[in-house]
Design an enzyme around this catalytic site. Structure first.
Site, PDB file in Angstrom:
ATOM      1  N   HIS A   1      -3.413 -42.531-142.941  1.00 46.79           N
ATOM      2  CA  HIS A   1      -3.257 -41.284-143.708  1.00 46.79           C
ATOM      3  C   HIS A   1      -3.274 -40.108-142.740  1.00 46.79           C
ATOM      4  O   HIS A   1      -4.220 -39.921-141.975  1.00 46.79           O
ATOM      5  CB  HIS A   1      -4.380 -41.168-144.740  1.00 46.79           C
ATOM      6  CG  HIS A   1      -4.182 -40.036-145.696  1.00 46.79           C
ATOM      7  ND1 HIS A   1      -3.272 -40.076-146.733  1.00 46.79           N
ATOM      8  CD2 HIS A   1      -4.780 -38.819-145.771  1.00 46.79           C
ATOM      9  CE1 HIS A   1      -3.323 -38.941-147.413  1.00 46.79           C
ATOM     10  NE2 HIS A   1      -4.229 -38.153-146.838  1.00 46.79           N
ATOM     11  N   GLY A   9     -11.770 -40.651-145.061  1.00 47.05           N
ATOM     12  CA  GLY A   9     -11.828 -40.048-143.739  1.00 47.05           C
ATOM     13  C   GLY A   9     -13.208 -40.186-143.147  1.00 47.05           C
ATOM     14  O   GLY A   9     -13.499 -41.091-142.351  1.00 47.05           O
ATOM     15  N   SER A  10     -14.112 -39.296-143.584  1.00 48.49           N
ATOM     16  CA  SER A  10     -15.450 -39.298-143.005  1.00 48.49           C
ATOM     17  C   SER A  10     -16.176 -40.617-143.249  1.00 48.49           C
ATOM     18  O   SER A  10     -16.955 -41.068-142.396  1.00 48.49           O
ATOM     19  CB  SER A  10     -16.259 -38.121-143.553  1.00 48.49           C
ATOM     20  OG  SER A  10     -16.135 -38.038-144.945  1.00 48.49           O
ATOM     21  N   MET A  44       0.195 -30.644-146.540  1.00 50.95           N
ATOM     22  CA  MET A  44      -0.472 -29.513-147.195  1.00 50.95           C
ATOM     23  C   MET A  44       0.079 -28.271-146.515  1.00 50.95           C
ATOM     24  O   MET A  44      -0.625 -27.575-145.763  1.00 50.95           O
ATOM     25  CB  MET A  44      -1.992 -29.644-147.046  1.00 50.95           C
ATOM     26  CG  MET A  44      -2.558 -30.752-147.928  1.00 50.95           C
ATOM     27  SD  MET A  44      -4.174 -31.322-147.408  1.00 50.95           S
ATOM     28  CE  MET A  44      -3.708 -32.501-146.142  1.00 50.95           C
ATOM     29  N   MET A  81      -5.841 -35.766-155.815  1.00 47.03           N
ATOM     30  CA  MET A  81      -6.874 -35.178-154.956  1.00 47.03           C
ATOM     31  C   MET A  81      -8.202 -35.135-155.716  1.00 47.03           C
ATOM     32  O   MET A  81      -8.261 -34.610-156.831  1.00 47.03           O
ATOM     33  CB  MET A  81      -6.510 -33.738-154.563  1.00 47.03           C
ATOM     34  CG  MET A  81      -5.298 -33.559-153.676  1.00 47.03           C
ATOM     35  SD  MET A  81      -5.419 -34.304-152.044  1.00 47.03           S
ATOM     36  CE  MET A  81      -6.890 -33.532-151.377  1.00 47.03           C
ATOM     37  N   ASP A  86      -7.641 -39.335-152.936  1.00 48.88           N
ATOM     38  CA  ASP A  86      -7.885 -38.701-151.637  1.00 48.88           C
ATOM     39  C   ASP A  86      -8.987 -37.661-151.773  1.00 48.88           C
ATOM     40  O   ASP A  86      -8.806 -36.653-152.459  1.00 48.88           O
ATOM     41  CB  ASP A  86      -6.582 -38.049-151.145  1.00 48.88           C
ATOM     42  CG  ASP A  86      -6.707 -37.451-149.756  1.00 48.88           C
ATOM     43  OD1 ASP A  86      -7.776 -37.588-149.128  1.00 48.88           O
ATOM     44  OD2 ASP A  86      -5.720 -36.839-149.300  1.00 48.88           O
ATOM     45  N   GLY A  87     -10.119 -37.903-151.094  1.00 51.48           N
ATOM     46  CA  GLY A  87     -11.182 -36.914-151.013  1.00 51.48           C
ATOM     47  C   GLY A  87     -12.525 -37.427-151.504  1.00 51.48           C
ATOM     48  O   GLY A  87     -12.658 -37.817-152.663  1.00 51.48           O
ATOM     49  N   GLY A  88     -13.484 -37.473-150.592  1.00 49.83           N
ATOM     50  CA  GLY A  88     -14.849 -37.837-150.977  1.00 49.83           C
ATOM     51  C   GLY A  88     -15.023 -39.294-151.362  1.00 49.83           C
ATOM     52  O   GLY A  88     -16.004 -39.646-152.025  1.00 49.83           O
ATOM     53  N   SER A 136      -8.135 -41.600-143.192  1.00 49.89           N
ATOM     54  CA  SER A 136      -7.574 -40.288-142.856  1.00 49.89           C
ATOM     55  C   SER A 136      -7.973 -39.932-141.434  1.00 49.89           C
ATOM     56  O   SER A 136      -9.159 -39.756-141.134  1.00 49.89           O
ATOM     57  CB  SER A 136      -8.109 -39.219-143.811  1.00 49.89           C
ATOM     58  OG  SER A 136      -7.903 -37.943-143.221  1.00 49.89           O
ATOM     59  N   ASP A 156      -2.996 -36.149-142.372  1.00 49.89           N
ATOM     60  CA  ASP A 156      -3.153 -34.885-143.095  1.00 49.89           C
ATOM     61  C   ASP A 156      -2.583 -33.710-142.318  1.00 49.89           C
ATOM     62  O   ASP A 156      -3.130 -33.316-141.290  1.00 49.89           O
ATOM     63  CB  ASP A 156      -4.647 -34.625-143.356  1.00 49.89           C
ATOM     64  CG  ASP A 156      -5.184 -35.499-144.468  1.00 49.89           C
ATOM     65  OD1 ASP A 156      -4.576 -35.525-145.550  1.00 49.89           O
ATOM     66  OD2 ASP A 156      -6.214 -36.163-144.248  1.00 49.89           O
ATOM     67  N   GLY A 216      -7.915 -29.334-147.719  1.00 52.27           N
ATOM     68  CA  GLY A 216      -8.186 -28.444-146.590  1.00 52.27           C
ATOM     69  C   GLY A 216      -9.209 -28.973-145.613  1.00 52.27           C
ATOM     70  O   GLY A 216      -9.142 -28.657-144.430  1.00 52.27           O
ATOM     71  N   PHE A 217     -10.145 -29.778-146.101  1.00 52.81           N
ATOM     72  CA  PHE A 217     -11.232 -30.209-145.223  1.00 52.81           C
ATOM     73  C   PHE A 217     -11.667 -31.633-145.553  1.00 52.81           C
ATOM     74  O   PHE A 217     -11.575 -32.053-146.716  1.00 52.81           O
ATOM     75  CB  PHE A 217     -12.443 -29.264-145.359  1.00 52.81           C
ATOM     76  CG  PHE A 217     -12.100 -27.846-145.036  1.00 52.81           C
ATOM     77  CD1 PHE A 217     -12.102 -27.404-143.718  1.00 52.81           C
ATOM     78  CD2 PHE A 217     -11.709 -26.965-146.040  1.00 52.81           C
ATOM     79  CE1 PHE A 217     -11.740 -26.094-143.409  1.00 52.81           C
ATOM     80  CE2 PHE A 217     -11.344 -25.659-145.739  1.00 52.81           C
ATOM     81  CZ  PHE A 217     -11.359 -25.218-144.421  1.00 52.81           C
ATOM     82  N   HIS A 236       0.622 -36.676-145.530  1.00 47.07           N
ATOM     83  CA  HIS A 236       0.189 -35.836-146.650  1.00 47.07           C
ATOM     84  C   HIS A 236       0.403 -34.384-146.222  1.00 47.07           C
ATOM     85  O   HIS A 236      -0.380 -33.842-145.444  1.00 47.07           O
ATOM     86  CB  HIS A 236      -1.297 -36.131-146.953  1.00 47.07           C
ATOM     87  CG  HIS A 236      -1.867 -35.271-148.029  1.00 47.07           C
ATOM     88  ND1 HIS A 236      -3.221 -35.214-148.295  1.00 47.07           N
ATOM     89  CD2 HIS A 236      -1.284 -34.429-148.930  1.00 47.07           C
ATOM     90  CE1 HIS A 236      -3.440 -34.376-149.294  1.00 47.07           C
ATOM     91  NE2 HIS A 236      -2.283 -33.884-149.684  1.00 47.07           N
ATOM     92  N   MET A 263      -1.886 -29.808-142.132  1.00 46.67           N
ATOM     93  CA  MET A 263      -2.349 -28.529-142.705  1.00 46.67           C
ATOM     94  C   MET A 263      -1.810 -27.374-141.870  1.00 46.67           C
ATOM     95  O   MET A 263      -1.714 -27.482-140.641  1.00 46.67           O
ATOM     96  CB  MET A 263      -3.874 -28.484-142.699  1.00 46.67           C
ATOM     97  CG  MET A 263      -4.502 -29.646-143.451  1.00 46.67           C
ATOM     98  SD  MET A 263      -6.278 -29.482-143.525  1.00 46.67           S
ATOM     99  CE  MET A 263      -6.723 -31.029-144.304  1.00 46.67           C
TER     100      MET A 263
END
Ligand code: DX5
Ligand code: ZN
Length: 230
Positions: free
Chosen positions: A34, A199-200, A70, A139, A177-179, A9, A36, A144-145, A68, A38
């Protein structure tokens, strides 16, 4: 199950050198970008739009771009992303007045269509539209973040989504997607995902002196996925 796709991401990339970041992460072995989007309305954050997608294509990015959305409303912006070079376009059903129509619109613009499920959104939305879907996006954080913690109930949702996809016989990817991190990606694969947003976990491996800094984190991720498949 389908082969694993790794989808960094770019929300966590260095925006001041976005083209280079995307090139480096693809050279390190990522499969799909990916992207994102927003709008500070559907989610409380603001990122980038079709012009940035087009700029990446102009820069020479040839890998699939996994948009993606949002945003709300959804339909107005879809043709712009199609012209900007999007490959997949996913949206959240709560953000569209007419989910079936939005899915048709994405395909009619020549893109692949994805439906994204927030942690509290039931999979029931898939009941009548699975034949119009190319990607189901689960998700595992609230959107959002970046850099939030993985919500464990997403694993059960992945298993249920995998069951529905396999029973349908359609060619549909299952994205998480996420974490997602090196530490939990094996469980995520075992629960049925085949497309992994990170992402991170990837972009925090940045190093100013080493242009190949994403190689080792991607190698670690791949070895976790291989362990899940063995
Ligand atoms: C969250 C976004 C994610 C996010 C993932 O709303 O949809 O794609 O960038 O970031 P990490 O992998 O850091 O949780
Ligand atoms: Zn995303």
């Amino acid at each position: 199950m389908r082969d694993n796709w790794l989808a960094p991401s770019i929300l966590s990339a260095d925006f001041a050198q976005l083209g280079l970041e995307v090139r480096n992460v693809l050279n390190a072995g990522a499969d799909i970008v990916h992207f994102d989007v927003m709008d500070n309305h559907y989610v409380p954050n603001l990122t980038f739009g079709p012009t940035v997608c087009e700029a990446l294509r102009r820069y020479g990015v040839e890998a699939p771009i996994d948009v993606h959305l949002m945003v709300s409303p959804v339909d107005r912006i879809i043709p712009d992303f199609a012209s900007a070079g999007a490959t997949y376009i996913s949206f959240h059903p709560e953000a569209s007045e007419h989910v079936d129509r939005t899915l048709q619109l994405i395909r009619s613009e020549g893109c692949k269509a994805g439906l994204a499920f927030n942690p509290a959104t039931p999979l029931d939305y898939l009941d009548h539209i699975l034949e119009r879907v190319d990607m189901v996006l689960i998700m595992s954080v609230n959107p959002g973040f970046s850099n939030q913690s993985f919500i464990p109930s997403a694993l059960q949702k992945l298993r249920e989504a995998r069951r529905r996809i396999d029973a349908s016989g359609f060619d549909i990817r299952l994205e998480i997607d996420g974490g997602v991190k090196v530490e939990n990606i094996r469980k995520v694969r075992e629960a049925g995902a085949d497309t992994f947003v990170a992402g991170s976990a990837i972009f925090s491996a940045v190093s100013e002196t080493d242009p190949n800094c994403y190689d080792s984190v991607i190698r670690e991720i791949r070895s976790q996925l291989a362990a899940a498949d063995s």
